[in-house]
Design a protein around this motif. Sequence first.
Motif, short mmCIF file in Angstrom:
data_model
loop_
_atom_site.label_atom_id
_atom_site.label_comp_id
_atom_site.label_asym_id
_atom_site.label_seq_id
_atom_site.Cartn_x
_atom_site.Cartn_y
_atom_site.Cartn_z
N LEU A 81 28.22 -151.59 -28.25
CA LEU A 81 28.43 -150.15 -28.26
C LEU A 81 28.61 -149.57 -26.86
O LEU A 81 29.23 -148.52 -26.70
CB LEU A 81 27.24 -149.45 -28.93
CG LEU A 81 27.01 -149.82 -30.39
CD1 LEU A 81 25.71 -149.21 -30.89
CD2 LEU A 81 28.18 -149.38 -31.25
N PHE A 82 28.04 -150.23 -25.85
CA PHE A 82 28.11 -149.77 -24.46
C PHE A 82 27.85 -150.98 -23.57
O PHE A 82 27.54 -152.06 -24.08
CB PHE A 82 27.10 -148.64 -24.19
CG PHE A 82 25.81 -148.81 -24.91
CD1 PHE A 82 24.81 -149.63 -24.41
CD2 PHE A 82 25.59 -148.17 -26.11
CE1 PHE A 82 23.62 -149.80 -25.08
CE2 PHE A 82 24.40 -148.34 -26.80
CZ PHE A 82 23.41 -149.16 -26.28
N PRO A 83 27.98 -150.82 -22.25
CA PRO A 83 27.81 -151.99 -21.37
C PRO A 83 26.45 -152.66 -21.55
O PRO A 83 25.44 -152.01 -21.79
CB PRO A 83 27.93 -151.39 -19.97
CG PRO A 83 28.75 -150.16 -20.15
CD PRO A 83 28.36 -149.62 -21.50
N SER A 84 26.46 -153.97 -21.43
CA SER A 84 25.24 -154.75 -21.58
C SER A 84 24.34 -154.57 -20.36
O SER A 84 24.78 -154.11 -19.31
CB SER A 84 25.58 -156.23 -21.77
OG SER A 84 26.31 -156.70 -20.67
N ILE A 85 23.07 -154.93 -20.54
CA ILE A 85 22.15 -154.93 -19.42
C ILE A 85 21.84 -156.38 -19.07
O ILE A 85 21.96 -157.27 -19.91
CB ILE A 85 20.85 -154.15 -19.73
CG1 ILE A 85 20.08 -154.80 -20.87
CG2 ILE A 85 21.14 -152.69 -20.01
CD1 ILE A 85 18.67 -154.26 -21.03
N GLU A 86 21.46 -156.58 -17.82
CA GLU A 86 21.07 -157.91 -17.37
C GLU A 86 19.69 -157.84 -16.76
O GLU A 86 19.35 -156.86 -16.09
CB GLU A 86 22.07 -158.44 -16.34
CG GLU A 86 23.43 -158.71 -16.93
CD GLU A 86 24.38 -159.37 -15.95
OE1 GLU A 86 23.92 -160.15 -15.10
OE2 GLU A 86 25.58 -159.09 -16.05
N LYS A 87 18.90 -158.87 -17.04
CA LYS A 87 17.56 -158.92 -16.49
C LYS A 87 17.11 -160.37 -16.40
O LYS A 87 17.68 -161.25 -17.05
CB LYS A 87 16.59 -158.09 -17.32
CG LYS A 87 16.47 -158.51 -18.77
CD LYS A 87 15.62 -157.51 -19.54
CE LYS A 87 15.58 -157.82 -21.03
NZ LYS A 87 14.78 -156.85 -21.77
N VAL A 88 16.10 -160.58 -15.60
CA VAL A 88 15.44 -161.88 -15.52
C VAL A 88 14.02 -161.66 -16.03
O VAL A 88 13.32 -160.76 -15.56
CB VAL A 88 15.43 -162.45 -14.10
CG1 VAL A 88 14.71 -163.80 -14.07
CG2 VAL A 88 16.85 -162.59 -13.57
#
Length: 161
Positions: A81-88
């Motif tokens: 639906l919208f840009p993905s998020i990135e995390k560690v």
Amino acid sequence: MAIEIERKYLVHQELLPRLEDGTRMIQGYISMQPSIRFRVIEQDVIITIKNLQKDGSRFEFETIKREVSLAEQEQLFELALFPSIEKVRYRHPYLGLVWEIDVYQRENLGLITADVELPSFDYNIKFPRWINAQREITQDSQYFNVNLGQKPYTKWRSTDE
């Protein structure tokens, strides 16, 4: 039925333990209600359906597909639906519970949160010193992962924090 009782906090970043063996994940959403998200972890994709219950817990259902091709991953990102998020994500055991520390990347750089899954609503949490117990963000919608994709931390931190 899988029920999740989770609490989420900001951290005292300067007091965090050494973070090792993190898992990089890219997370996107394909539905808001119920929440249906996907997480790409290396070549695996985990699909999770979550729905808030009246008592504040969440119904949670997860399934995993291994060795997903890059083409299939790209299709998921296009469906988002919208840009993905990135995390560690780092896992840190403390007094019988496991704290998950999320160090956000890219558009959410600078944000670090920690959450813990509890065995019951009335469980008495013993906080590690690096948890900012006065900054519980469990119900603060701007910190929901689904909202961090729409309005990233770097876009609001100078005015809201």
